[in-house]
Write a protein that holds these residues in place. Structure first.
Motif, PDB file in Angstrom:
ATOM      1  N   ALA A   1       0.817  -1.217   0.000  1.00 48.67           N
ATOM      2  CA  ALA A   1       0.000   0.000   0.000  1.00 48.67           C
ATOM      3  C   ALA A   1       0.849   1.264   0.000  1.00 48.67           C
ATOM      4  CB  ALA A   1      -0.932   0.011   1.208  1.00 48.67           C
ATOM      5  N   GLU A   2       0.351   2.283  -0.657  1.00 52.70           N
ATOM      6  CA  GLU A   2       0.979   3.600  -0.618  1.00 52.70           C
ATOM      7  C   GLU A   2       0.421   4.375   0.571  1.00 52.70           C
ATOM      8  OE1 GLU A   2       1.348   7.717  -3.270  1.00 52.70           O
ATOM      9  OE2 GLU A   2       0.163   6.004  -3.998  1.00 52.70           O
ATOM     10  N   PRO A   3       1.281   4.864   1.464  1.00 48.97           N
ATOM     11  CA  PRO A   3       0.768   5.647   2.604  1.00 48.97           C
ATOM     12  C   PRO A   3       0.156   6.956   2.125  1.00 48.97           C
ATOM     13  CG  PRO A   3       3.166   5.745   2.516  1.00 48.97           C
ATOM     14  CD  PRO A   3       2.752   4.744   1.487  1.00 48.97           C
ATOM     15  N   LEU A   4      -1.021   7.270   2.649  1.00 56.92           N
ATOM     16  CA  LEU A   4      -1.732   8.481   2.239  1.00 56.92           C
ATOM     17  C   LEU A   4      -1.635   9.578   3.283  1.00 56.92           C
ATOM     18  CD1 LEU A   4      -4.975   6.877   0.760  1.00 56.92           C
ATOM     19  CD2 LEU A   4      -2.895   7.563  -0.455  1.00 56.92           C
ATOM     20  N   PHE A   5      -1.928   9.238   4.537  1.00 58.85           N
ATOM     21  CA  PHE A   5      -1.858  10.253   5.582  1.00 58.85           C
ATOM     22  C   PHE A   5      -1.526   9.631   6.933  1.00 58.85           C
ATOM     23  CE2 PHE A   5      -6.410   9.189   5.211  1.00 58.85           C
ATOM     24  CZ  PHE A   5      -6.725   8.849   6.516  1.00 58.85           C
ATOM     25  N   PHE A   6      -1.068  10.504   7.827  1.00 60.27           N
ATOM     26  CA  PHE A   6      -0.610  10.108   9.157  1.00 60.27           C
ATOM     27  C   PHE A   6      -1.219  11.056  10.185  1.00 60.27           C
ATOM     28  CE2 PHE A   6       2.350  10.064  12.720  1.00 60.27           C
ATOM     29  CZ  PHE A   6       2.706   8.738  12.826  1.00 60.27           C
ATOM     30  N   LEU A   7      -1.598  10.514  11.339  1.00 59.99           N
ATOM     31  CA  LEU A   7      -2.056  11.324  12.465  1.00 59.99           C
ATOM     32  C   LEU A   7      -1.205  10.984  13.680  1.00 59.99           C
ATOM     33  CD1 LEU A   7      -4.777  10.874  10.639  1.00 59.99           C
ATOM     34  CD2 LEU A   7      -5.869  11.967  12.609  1.00 59.99           C
TER      35      LEU A   7
ATOM     36  N   VAL B  93       9.546  17.364  18.177  1.00 62.26           N
ATOM     37  CA  VAL B  93       8.962  16.050  17.904  1.00 62.26           C
ATOM     38  C   VAL B  93       8.008  16.119  16.705  1.00 62.26           C
ATOM     39  CG1 VAL B  93       7.442  14.253  18.803  1.00 62.26           C
ATOM     40  CG2 VAL B  93       9.234  15.206  20.251  1.00 62.26           C
ATOM     41  N   ILE B  94       7.096  17.052  16.718  1.00 62.98           N
ATOM     42  CA  ILE B  94       6.114  17.139  15.624  1.00 62.98           C
ATOM     43  C   ILE B  94       6.805  17.509  14.314  1.00 62.98           C
ATOM     44  CG2 ILE B  94       3.962  18.156  14.833  1.00 62.98           C
ATOM     45  CD1 ILE B  94       3.770  16.382  17.348  1.00 62.98           C
ATOM     46  N   GLY B  95       7.803  18.376  14.396  1.00 55.88           N
ATOM     47  CA  GLY B  95       8.553  18.717  13.196  1.00 55.88           C
ATOM     48  C   GLY B  95       9.262  17.510  12.604  1.00 55.88           C
ATOM     49  N   SER B  96       9.793  16.651  13.476  1.00 54.16           N
ATOM     50  CA  SER B  96      10.457  15.438  13.000  1.00 54.16           C
ATOM     51  C   SER B  96       9.465  14.471  12.375  1.00 54.16           C
ATOM     52  CB  SER B  96      11.192  14.763  14.161  1.00 54.16           C
ATOM     53  OG  SER B  96      12.210  15.600  14.663  1.00 54.16           O
TER      54      SER B  96
ATOM     55  N   ASP C 213       8.845  15.668   8.947  1.00 51.64           N
ATOM     56  CA  ASP C 213       9.956  15.308   8.050  1.00 51.64           C
ATOM     57  C   ASP C 213       9.834  13.856   7.603  1.00 51.64           C
ATOM     58  OD1 ASP C 213      11.027  17.836   8.295  1.00 51.64           O
ATOM     59  OD2 ASP C 213      12.500  17.277   9.821  1.00 51.64           O
ATOM     60  N   GLY C 214       9.477  12.963   8.537  1.00 55.54           N
ATOM     61  CA  GLY C 214       9.294  11.556   8.188  1.00 55.54           C
ATOM     62  C   GLY C 214       8.168  11.350   7.194  1.00 55.54           C
ATOM     63  N   CYS C 215       7.087  12.108   7.375  1.00 50.50           N
ATOM     64  CA  CYS C 215       5.963  12.004   6.439  1.00 50.50           C
ATOM     65  C   CYS C 215       6.362  12.464   5.039  1.00 50.50           C
ATOM     66  CB  CYS C 215       4.784  12.825   6.951  1.00 50.50           C
ATOM     67  SG  CYS C 215       3.932  12.092   8.363  1.00 50.50           S
ATOM     68  N   LYS C 216       7.137  13.541   4.961  1.00 50.77           N
ATOM     69  CA  LYS C 216       7.619  13.999   3.653  1.00 50.77           C
ATOM     70  C   LYS C 216       8.462  12.915   2.993  1.00 50.77           C
ATOM     71  CE  LYS C 216       7.772  18.948   4.780  1.00 50.77           C
ATOM     72  NZ  LYS C 216       8.677  20.108   5.011  1.00 50.77           N
TER      73      LYS C 216
ATOM     74  N   PRO D 114      18.240   8.202  12.855  1.00 56.19           N
ATOM     75  CA  PRO D 114      16.823   7.975  12.530  1.00 56.19           C
ATOM     76  C   PRO D 114      16.589   6.682  11.748  1.00 56.19           C
ATOM     77  CG  PRO D 114      17.409  10.259  12.147  1.00 56.19           C
ATOM     78  CD  PRO D 114      18.694   9.541  12.437  1.00 56.19           C
ATOM     79  N   THR D 115      15.485   6.034  12.065  1.00 52.75           N
ATOM     80  CA  THR D 115      15.073   4.835  11.347  1.00 52.75           C
ATOM     81  C   THR D 115      14.916   5.146   9.861  1.00 52.75           C
ATOM     82  OG1 THR D 115      13.902   3.979  13.271  1.00 52.75           O
ATOM     83  CG2 THR D 115      13.241   3.104  11.124  1.00 52.75           C
ATOM     84  N   ARG D 116      15.496   4.308   9.035  1.00 49.06           N
ATOM     85  CA  ARG D 116      15.399   4.516   7.592  1.00 49.06           C
ATOM     86  C   ARG D 116      13.968   4.261   7.108  1.00 49.06           C
ATOM     87  NH1 ARG D 116      18.955   1.609   2.799  1.00 49.06           N
ATOM     88  NH2 ARG D 116      17.839   2.604   1.082  1.00 49.06           N
ATOM     89  N   ILE D 117      13.488   5.111   6.230  1.00 51.09           N
ATOM     90  CA  ILE D 117      12.160   4.963   5.634  1.00 51.09           C
ATOM     91  C   ILE D 117      12.346   4.522   4.186  1.00 51.09           C
ATOM     92  CG2 ILE D 117      10.042   6.168   4.979  1.00 51.09           C
ATOM     93  CD1 ILE D 117      10.468   7.977   7.421  1.00 51.09           C
ATOM     94  N   TYR D 118      11.820   3.354   3.852  1.00 53.90           N
ATOM     95  CA  TYR D 118      12.096   2.713   2.560  1.00 53.90           C
ATOM     96  C   TYR D 118      11.000   2.941   1.512  1.00 53.90           C
ATOM     97  CZ  TYR D 118      15.365   0.001   5.461  1.00 53.90           C
ATOM     98  OH  TYR D 118      16.365  -0.380   6.322  1.00 53.90           O
ATOM     99  N   VAL D 119      10.000   3.717   1.856  1.00 62.08           N
ATOM    100  CA  VAL D 119       8.764   3.720   1.091  1.00 62.08           C
ATOM    101  C   VAL D 119       8.946   4.058  -0.387  1.00 62.08           C
ATOM    102  CG1 VAL D 119       6.529   4.870   0.814  1.00 62.08           C
ATOM    103  CG2 VAL D 119       7.320   4.199   3.094  1.00 62.08           C
TER     104      VAL D 119
END
Length: 258
Positions: A5-11, A27-30, A33-36, A132-137
């Motif tokens: 699945a492609e991630p669409l949004f995060f809360l 924290v929220i800024g980070s 950044d992860g969502c971007k 930071p944990t690598r994001i592979y998306v």
């Protein structure tokens, strides 16, 4: 992503006894950044003050993501078979698991988080451990779309290779992992020595340098790796289980420990 699945949004959810604006902003800024990096939107969340429930400076953090995938594209696929190749993508470090043990070891060594990391002298210990944990998306989704050849994905989190790979395999198949196919990164070698963990416990506790695993047919390996880049590596294959363990290791003492 491991379901195709492609991630669409995060809360997000941020709770504390008394809101400290600087900490919350960091924290929220980070998270943003992860969502971007993952290509999804941070569309909202909740910030809660609950005096008396948290010690000064403490906060609790949670969140969830929603993604979308065509029903025909859901992973893992049902055509995984013996002979398929297991590809690995390197982790960026400890990622997000095993930190109860990490914190205990740091305390036992007497090191301060601002001291030079014994395994990375150009970094402070705290900085190195909290890489930071690598994001592979992004590039995995591209590989899925461009090749249609990825049969399964397993994110190597708590439980390591030993407990995460079996989640995507049929019960009659096993993973045979060649520990000689990748080196144990220095941070894990240090943790292994300080905790006096044997190799099996390391593989069950930490990602040991492999953050994401892919299952592909042998004939599709080359074109999948073209999209993943040179850092991807073949670390094993799918085999018949035959009543044995769901994950088996070759080069059993590759890292110099039992």
């Amino acid at each position: 992503m491991v379901q195709g699945a492609e991630p669409l949004f995060f809360l997000d959810y941020f709770a504390t006894g008394k809101l400290e604006f600087g900490a919350a902003q960091t924290v929220i800024g980070s998270i943003a950044d992860g969502c971007k990096e993952a290509g999804c939107a941070l569309i909202g969340g909740e910030t809660a003050e609950m005096p008396g429930l948290y010690a000064p400076g403490d906060y609790d953090l949670a969140g969830f993501a929603v993604g979308a995938v065509e029903r025909s594209g859901v992973l893992p696929r049902d055509d995984i078979e013996s002979g398929d190749v297991i590809l690995g993508l390197p982790s960026s470090g400890v990622h997000s698991n095993g930190f109860s043990l990490v914190r205990h070891l740091v305390k036992e060594t007497g090191l301060a988080l601002n001291d030079a990391a014994p395994f990375a002298r150009d970094m402070k210990l705290g900085e190195a451990l909290l890489t930071p944990t690598r994001i592979y998306v992004r590039h995995i989704l591209e590989a899925i779309r461009r090749t249609g050849a990825i049969k399964a994905l397993a994110h190597i989190t708590g439980g390591g290779l030993t407990e995460n790979i079996p989640r995507v395999l049929p019960s009659d198949l096993a993973a045979e992992i060649d520990l000689g196919a990748f080196a144990l990164p220095s941070v894990f070698a240090w943790l292994m020595a300080e905790a006096r963990l044997d190799q099996n416990e390391m593989l069950r506790t930490f990602n040991c340098g492999i953050g994401m695993v892919l299952v592909v047919a042998r004939d599709d390996v080359a074109r999948v790796r073209q999209h993943l880049g040179e850092e991807s590596m073949a670390i094993g294959e799918v085999v018949k289980r035959g009543g044995g363990d769901a994950v088996r290791y070759k080069a059993a003492h590759a890292w110099g420990n039992q």
